[in-house]
Write a protein that holds these residues in place. Structure first.
Motif, PDB file in Angstrom:
ATOM      1  N   LYS A  39     -31.043  22.850 -45.174  1.00  0.00           N
ATOM      2  CA  LYS A  39     -29.809  22.072 -45.212  1.00  0.00           C
ATOM      3  C   LYS A  39     -29.484  21.695 -46.662  1.00  0.00           C
ATOM      4  O   LYS A  39     -29.755  20.576 -47.103  1.00  0.00           O
ATOM      5  CB  LYS A  39     -29.936  20.810 -44.349  1.00  0.00           C
ATOM      6  CG  LYS A  39     -29.909  21.075 -42.855  1.00  0.00           C
ATOM      7  CD  LYS A  39     -29.890  19.755 -42.087  1.00  0.00           C
ATOM      8  CE  LYS A  39     -29.762  19.989 -40.596  1.00  0.00           C
ATOM      9  NZ  LYS A  39     -29.704  18.698 -39.844  1.00  0.00           N
ATOM     10  N   ARG A  40     -28.881  22.624 -47.365  1.00  0.00           N
ATOM     11  CA  ARG A  40     -28.621  22.429 -48.799  1.00  0.00           C
ATOM     12  C   ARG A  40     -27.610  21.320 -49.045  1.00  0.00           C
ATOM     13  O   ARG A  40     -27.616  20.703 -50.119  1.00  0.00           O
ATOM     14  CB  ARG A  40     -28.120  23.756 -49.406  1.00  0.00           C
ATOM     15  CG  ARG A  40     -27.923  23.693 -50.907  1.00  0.00           C
ATOM     16  CD  ARG A  40     -29.250  23.410 -51.619  1.00  0.00           C
ATOM     17  NE  ARG A  40     -29.093  23.195 -53.057  1.00  0.00           N
ATOM     18  CZ  ARG A  40     -28.861  22.004 -53.611  1.00  0.00           C
ATOM     19  NH1 ARG A  40     -28.727  20.923 -52.847  1.00  0.00           N
ATOM     20  NH2 ARG A  40     -28.764  21.881 -54.913  1.00  0.00           N
ATOM     21  N   PHE A  41     -26.750  21.035 -48.086  1.00  0.00           N
ATOM     22  CA  PHE A  41     -25.717  20.020 -48.264  1.00  0.00           C
ATOM     23  C   PHE A  41     -25.940  18.835 -47.314  1.00  0.00           C
ATOM     24  O   PHE A  41     -24.989  18.187 -46.884  1.00  0.00           O
ATOM     25  CB  PHE A  41     -24.334  20.633 -48.036  1.00  0.00           C
ATOM     26  CG  PHE A  41     -24.068  21.860 -48.875  1.00  0.00           C
ATOM     27  CD1 PHE A  41     -23.877  21.753 -50.244  1.00  0.00           C
ATOM     28  CD2 PHE A  41     -24.041  23.122 -48.298  1.00  0.00           C
ATOM     29  CE1 PHE A  41     -23.636  22.882 -51.017  1.00  0.00           C
ATOM     30  CE2 PHE A  41     -23.796  24.250 -49.064  1.00  0.00           C
ATOM     31  CZ  PHE A  41     -23.602  24.132 -50.424  1.00  0.00           C
ATOM     32  N   LYS A  42     -27.199  18.565 -47.005  1.00  0.00           N
ATOM     33  CA  LYS A  42     -27.526  17.467 -46.074  1.00  0.00           C
ATOM     34  C   LYS A  42     -27.110  16.110 -46.635  1.00  0.00           C
ATOM     35  O   LYS A  42     -26.545  15.281 -45.925  1.00  0.00           O
ATOM     36  CB  LYS A  42     -29.030  17.481 -45.797  1.00  0.00           C
ATOM     37  CG  LYS A  42     -29.532  16.329 -44.942  1.00  0.00           C
ATOM     38  CD  LYS A  42     -31.026  16.462 -44.700  1.00  0.00           C
ATOM     39  CE  LYS A  42     -31.805  16.392 -46.004  1.00  0.00           C
ATOM     40  NZ  LYS A  42     -33.276  16.450 -45.786  1.00  0.00           N
ATOM     41  N   THR A  43     -27.409  15.876 -47.899  1.00  0.00           N
ATOM     42  CA  THR A  43     -27.061  14.605 -48.544  1.00  0.00           C
ATOM     43  C   THR A  43     -25.624  14.687 -49.053  1.00  0.00           C
ATOM     44  O   THR A  43     -25.284  15.606 -49.806  1.00  0.00           O
ATOM     45  CB  THR A  43     -28.022  14.301 -49.707  1.00  0.00           C
ATOM     46  OG1 THR A  43     -29.370  14.362 -49.219  1.00  0.00           O
ATOM     47  CG2 THR A  43     -27.751  12.939 -50.296  1.00  0.00           C
ATOM     48  N   ARG A  44     -24.798  13.735 -48.634  1.00  0.00           N
ATOM     49  CA  ARG A  44     -23.387  13.797 -48.992  1.00  0.00           C
ATOM     50  C   ARG A  44     -23.017  12.694 -49.972  1.00  0.00           C
ATOM     51  O   ARG A  44     -23.622  11.613 -49.981  1.00  0.00           O
ATOM     52  CB  ARG A  44     -22.509  13.662 -47.725  1.00  0.00           C
ATOM     53  CG  ARG A  44     -22.846  14.643 -46.620  1.00  0.00           C
ATOM     54  CD  ARG A  44     -22.758  16.094 -47.073  1.00  0.00           C
ATOM     55  NE  ARG A  44     -21.414  16.437 -47.516  1.00  0.00           N
ATOM     56  CZ  ARG A  44     -21.164  17.122 -48.638  1.00  0.00           C
ATOM     57  NH1 ARG A  44     -22.133  17.531 -49.414  1.00  0.00           N
ATOM     58  NH2 ARG A  44     -19.922  17.398 -48.967  1.00  0.00           N
ATOM     59  N   PRO A  45     -22.005  12.935 -50.792  1.00  0.00           N
ATOM     60  CA  PRO A  45     -21.505  11.866 -51.677  1.00  0.00           C
ATOM     61  C   PRO A  45     -20.998  10.690 -50.841  1.00  0.00           C
ATOM     62  O   PRO A  45     -20.632  10.868 -49.669  1.00  0.00           O
ATOM     63  CB  PRO A  45     -20.357  12.553 -52.432  1.00  0.00           C
ATOM     64  CG  PRO A  45     -20.624  14.015 -52.309  1.00  0.00           C
ATOM     65  CD  PRO A  45     -21.285  14.202 -50.988  1.00  0.00           C
ATOM     66  N   PRO A  46     -20.969   9.491 -51.410  1.00  0.00           N
ATOM     67  CA  PRO A  46     -20.483   8.319 -50.659  1.00  0.00           C
ATOM     68  C   PRO A  46     -19.110   8.568 -50.059  1.00  0.00           C
ATOM     69  O   PRO A  46     -18.178   9.018 -50.734  1.00  0.00           O
ATOM     70  CB  PRO A  46     -20.440   7.215 -51.739  1.00  0.00           C
ATOM     71  CG  PRO A  46     -21.473   7.641 -52.745  1.00  0.00           C
ATOM     72  CD  PRO A  46     -21.410   9.154 -52.765  1.00  0.00           C
ATOM     73  N   GLY A  47     -19.022   8.288 -48.753  1.00  0.00           N
ATOM     74  CA  GLY A  47     -17.736   8.440 -48.061  1.00  0.00           C
ATOM     75  C   GLY A  47     -17.454   9.831 -47.527  1.00  0.00           C
ATOM     76  O   GLY A  47     -16.494  10.008 -46.763  1.00  0.00           O
ATOM     77  N   ALA A  48     -18.230  10.817 -47.909  1.00  0.00           N
ATOM     78  CA  ALA A  48     -18.002  12.185 -47.443  1.00  0.00           C
ATOM     79  C   ALA A  48     -18.545  12.353 -46.026  1.00  0.00           C
ATOM     80  O   ALA A  48     -19.575  11.769 -45.682  1.00  0.00           O
ATOM     81  CB  ALA A  48     -18.653  13.188 -48.372  1.00  0.00           C
ATOM     82  N   PRO A  49     -17.877  13.144 -45.192  1.00  0.00           N
ATOM     83  CA  PRO A  49     -18.365  13.335 -43.804  1.00  0.00           C
ATOM     84  C   PRO A  49     -19.638  14.185 -43.801  1.00  0.00           C
ATOM     85  O   PRO A  49     -19.944  14.893 -44.753  1.00  0.00           O
ATOM     86  CB  PRO A  49     -17.205  14.083 -43.141  1.00  0.00           C
ATOM     87  CG  PRO A  49     -16.499  14.779 -44.262  1.00  0.00           C
ATOM     88  CD  PRO A  49     -16.625  13.883 -45.461  1.00  0.00           C
ATOM     89  N   ALA A  50     -20.367  14.068 -42.700  1.00  0.00           N
ATOM     90  CA  ALA A  50     -21.577  14.882 -42.528  1.00  0.00           C
ATOM     91  C   ALA A  50     -21.209  16.360 -42.581  1.00  0.00           C
ATOM     92  O   ALA A  50     -20.150  16.779 -42.107  1.00  0.00           O
ATOM     93  CB  ALA A  50     -22.251  14.531 -41.206  1.00  0.00           C
ATOM     94  N   PHE A  51     -22.110  17.144 -43.146  1.00  0.00           N
ATOM     95  CA  PHE A  51     -21.832  18.565 -43.336  1.00  0.00           C
ATOM     96  C   PHE A  51     -22.288  19.390 -42.131  1.00  0.00           C
ATOM     97  O   PHE A  51     -21.667  20.397 -41.800  1.00  0.00           O
ATOM     98  CB  PHE A  51     -22.561  19.047 -44.594  1.00  0.00           C
ATOM     99  CG  PHE A  51     -21.927  20.238 -45.241  1.00  0.00           C
ATOM    100  CD1 PHE A  51     -20.869  20.096 -46.139  1.00  0.00           C
ATOM    101  CD2 PHE A  51     -22.398  21.519 -44.970  1.00  0.00           C
ATOM    102  CE1 PHE A  51     -20.288  21.198 -46.735  1.00  0.00           C
ATOM    103  CE2 PHE A  51     -21.818  22.624 -45.576  1.00  0.00           C
ATOM    104  CZ  PHE A  51     -20.758  22.454 -46.452  1.00  0.00           C
ATOM    105  N   TYR A  52     -23.371  18.972 -41.505  1.00  0.00           N
ATOM    106  CA  TYR A  52     -23.966  19.742 -40.404  1.00  0.00           C
ATOM    107  C   TYR A  52     -23.755  18.974 -39.108  1.00  0.00           C
ATOM    108  O   TYR A  52     -24.280  17.880 -38.928  1.00  0.00           O
ATOM    109  CB  TYR A  52     -25.453  19.989 -40.649  1.00  0.00           C
ATOM    110  CG  TYR A  52     -25.717  20.702 -41.947  1.00  0.00           C
ATOM    111  CD1 TYR A  52     -25.634  22.089 -42.031  1.00  0.00           C
ATOM    112  CD2 TYR A  52     -26.029  19.994 -43.113  1.00  0.00           C
ATOM    113  CE1 TYR A  52     -25.857  22.752 -43.242  1.00  0.00           C
ATOM    114  CE2 TYR A  52     -26.254  20.640 -44.309  1.00  0.00           C
ATOM    115  CZ  TYR A  52     -26.156  22.007 -44.370  1.00  0.00           C
ATOM    116  OH  TYR A  52     -26.390  22.642 -45.561  1.00  0.00           O
ATOM    117  N   LEU A  53     -23.021  19.545 -38.199  1.00  0.00           N
ATOM    118  CA  LEU A  53     -22.689  18.893 -36.936  1.00  0.00           C
ATOM    119  C   LEU A  53     -23.738  19.278 -35.905  1.00  0.00           C
ATOM    120  O   LEU A  53     -23.485  20.076 -34.988  1.00  0.00           O
ATOM    121  CB  LEU A  53     -21.285  19.307 -36.483  1.00  0.00           C
ATOM    122  CG  LEU A  53     -20.174  19.010 -37.498  1.00  0.00           C
ATOM    123  CD1 LEU A  53     -18.832  19.501 -36.965  1.00  0.00           C
ATOM    124  CD2 LEU A  53     -20.119  17.520 -37.795  1.00  0.00           C
TER     125      LEU A  53
END
Length: 309
Positions: A294-308
């Protein structure tokens, strides 16, 4: 050293059934060392094809990553690439059997080390940027088996004692490498660098916001460890990328030329530059990069989750 080495304390014991299962698995891996390489690769093709079907969660992760990084690809192109990725992943995993158990002359014959080998000669402090391609263990083994210089690797303990021991012994098979536990921190690594031991570093995974910055990876903000420029600066070290590509007769391991004027002292810019250059390496063998993470697991503040999922 690809995130493993001997454990300072025994790993947890999961009980007799698990120990038997693990030992049977290790026995199968040791069998790989005795088989001709085409047989090992055929078994890897079969295993990868099965995993592509049954490992639904990892397949979804890989599909999501690929769609984000290659948005111009059609759904059919993406699906075909992910199927090939699972095959490469399985083949590289089974290859660890012969990497760690086959006679030394067999291992060396199957690992072609090429490129700017002069960059690793002498005693210049060096951080080796080793991205997470499926052949990362082959890259480490090629360096330690073919070169006389002693290398330094970072260690992450495995949960199972039998597996931990096997992986640790395999990764320390050649060259008497110096091992640094992950808990020892950057200072121990910087000390090894100053003593002239090239550090094999794999800083391109998402380990959360700690010691990371958000910089683009294929245009998507990605939490990226800053350890490469920080260690290079602390150790006064050059950065030498090393990539490994799985090929029919083994692996081609390429030592790239040192990066000029790196690091600059701007940690965020230097980390972004690492990702930019990594994108170029991935373009040479895209299906062999580690897409099931999960390369994009951690998101910037306020960004929606990347993996549903």
């Amino acid at each position: 050293m690809p995130t493993s080495s001997p454990s300072p304390a025994p790993a947890p014991d999961a009980g007799p059934p698990a120990r038997l299962s693990n030992r049977l698995g290790l026995g199968l891996m040791r069998l790989m060392a005795r088989l001709p390489l085409p047989w090992v690769r055929a078994l890897g093709w079969a295993l990868g094809s099965v995993l592509h079907v049954v490992a639904t969660r990892r397949r979804r992760i890989a599909r999501t990553n690929w769609a984000a990084c290659f948005p111009d690809h059609s759904e059919a192109e993406r699906d075909a690439a992910i199927r090939r990725h699972f095959v490469f992943f399985a083949q590289a995993w089974l290859d660890r059997g012969w990497l760690w158990e086959a006679p030394a002359h067999v291992v060396k014959r199957r690992l072609l080390l090429r490129g700017d080998l002069e960059a690793l000669e002498g005693q210049a402090p060096t951080v080796i940027f080793a991205p997470h391609f499926v052949g990362m263990d082959a890259g480490w083994t090629a360096l330690t088996a073919h070169l006389s210089r002693r290398f330094c690797g970072l260690y992450a303990e495995q949960l199972n004692a039998d597996v931990d021991r096997w992986m640790a012994e395999g990764r320390q098979r050649f060259g008497n490498p110096h091992v640094v536990g992950k808990r020892q921190g950057l200072r121990a690594l910087a000390t090894a660098l100053r003593e002239g031991l090239p550090l094999y570093l794999l800083p391109d995974m998402d380990h959360g916001e700690r010691d990371a910055v958000f910089v683009p990876f294929f245009g998507v903000p990605a939490a990226t460890l800053t350890s490469l420029p920080r260690l290079a600066r602390l150790g006064g070290a050059q950065v030498v990328p090393v990539t490994a590509r799985l090929v029919p007769d083994g692996y081609e391991v390429t030592v790239h030329s040192p990066w000029a004027d790196y690091p600059t002292g701007d940690v965020t810019a230097d980390t972004a530059e690492m990702n930019r250059r990594l994108e170029g390496f991935i373009a040479e063998a895209p299906e062999q990069y580690y897409w099931v993470h999960k390369r994009f697991k951690t998101r910037p503040p306020g960004a929606p989750a990347f993996y549903l999922m």
